[in-house]
Design an enzyme around this catalytic site. Structure first.
Site, PDB file in Angstrom:
ATOM      1  CG  HIS A   1       0.810   8.874   1.196  1.00  0.00           C
ATOM      2  ND1 HIS A   1       1.106   8.213   2.365  1.00  0.00           N
ATOM      3  CD2 HIS A   1      -0.544   8.950   1.138  1.00  0.00           C
ATOM      4  CE1 HIS A   1      -0.020   7.893   2.983  1.00  0.00           C
ATOM      5  NE2 HIS A   1      -1.029   8.325   2.255  1.00  0.00           N
TER       6      HIS A   1
ATOM      7  CG  HIS B   1      -1.615   1.248   1.503  1.00  0.00           C
ATOM      8  ND1 HIS B   1      -1.461   1.981   2.666  1.00  0.00           N
ATOM      9  CD2 HIS B   1      -2.496   1.948   0.741  1.00  0.00           C
ATOM     10  CE1 HIS B   1      -2.216   3.052   2.625  1.00  0.00           C
ATOM     11  NE2 HIS B   1      -2.862   3.063   1.471  1.00  0.00           N
TER      12      HIS B   1
END
Length: 322
Positions: A114, A37
């Site tokens: 991110h 992930h």
């Protein structure tokens, strides 16, 4: 220093190529495949501006309390410790990728993102391609599912980059049921790219995002997560797509506030891993089973090995469904 379980090394560097012929002949959608992930977050740039994927109040805090805010963001933005090469050697074959341009920066360069900016996408792709050149029977799923601050010219740049880096390794769109390892090996395909954006429509080697659904539980509670994973597996489409089970917990604003100094790994992931891994170990691949399973910090447990070994359950079936 990175903590890596003894033996993680490159023990699974060739696991696909080592599968029995009975499994390499099965549709890849019926095999268990380990994934990561936010696969690229092993390094983020604390000196760059906060990414355009963040809410306005986060950008404001990062501007007002630059160093302190970014140190906190690092703890909550990083979901992996291993590089692409290390993940590949450990057996990870699915990569969850989010990308962005740097607003205000000239040119069309694309970066992983991110919360904070990561490496250039080109550098990551070259690292993956280098591994594939050394391991000709290994296949990767590259899932580009979030794009930020990207205009049409950025998408053209990224798609051209993908074609230039991987060339004939890119698998063209076809019936998902026909994708077996035998088929991929025969055609010398090693990369399946999923591109969740209209810019890729009509490009034969850019698979649409609906071919790889990845339902997201969006919870901090492991029991709710496993219930969600069970429900979405039961609802998994019988035809036409791969499937990602995201075995991950997602922090809320109050989670971050409570565990501010500890970060994602210490405050949320490590304490709940036993429950999550118990669910993973209880799964079985196949027609109604798991396909791709993703995790945070894949090195904290024997995650990749556990997922890969689930495929042995298919060997015990006298007449496996295909």
């Amino acid at each position: 220093m990175k903590t890596r379980p003894a033996g993680i090394g490159d023990v699974n560097a060739d696991w696909m190529g080592s599968l029995p012929s009975m499994l390499s002949a099965m549709p890849l959608k019926h095999l268990a495949v380990p994934g990561s992930h936010d696969s690229f977050t092993y390094w983020v740039d604390v000196h760059a501006p906060v990414g355009p994927d963040q809410k306005a109040y986060v950008k404001y805090l990062a501007t007002m309390f630059s160093v302190l805010a970014k140190k906190v963001m690092v703890k909550w933005s990083m979901t992996q410790n291993l590089t692409f090469k290390e993940q590949l050697e450990a057996g990870i074959r699915y990569f969850d990728l989010r990308v962005s341009s740097k607003p205000g920066k000239q040119g069309h360069e694309i970066y992983f993102i991110h919360g904070l900016f990561g490496h250039k996408v080109c550098d990551g792709l070259l690292e993956i391609n280098s591994f594939l050149n050394r391991h000709r029977k290994e296949v990767v799923f590259l899932d580009f599912n979030h794009y930020y601050a990207m205009g049409a010219e950025h998408h053209v740049y990224l798609i051209d980059m993908l074609r230039e880096v991987f060339g004939s390794k890119l698998c063209s769109i076809c019936a998902v049921e026909s994708i077996t390892l035998d088929y991929l090996w025969q055609n010398k395909y090693q990369v399946i790219v999923f591109y969740h954006h209209p810019s890729a429509q009509g490009i034969p080697v850019m698979w649409p995002g609906n071919k790889i659904p990845a339902p997201w539980a969006n919870t901090t509670q492991p029991t709710k997560l496993t219930q969600f994973l069970e429900t979405t597996l039961r609802e998994r489409a019988k035809q036409g797509s791969f499937h990602v089970s995201q075995a991950i917990l997602t922090p809320k604003v109050n989670t971050v506030a409570k565990g501010l100094v500890w970060g994602l790994r210490s405050y949320l992931v490590e304490r709940n891993l036993p429950t999550i891994m118990s669910w993973v170990e209880a799964q079985r691949p196949g027609v109604d089973g798991v396909n791709i399973i993703t995790s945070d910090f894949v090195e904290l447990t024997d995650f990749a090995n556990i997922v890969i070994k689930l495929n042995n359950l298919l060997l015990s079936e006298q007449d496996p469904k295909r």
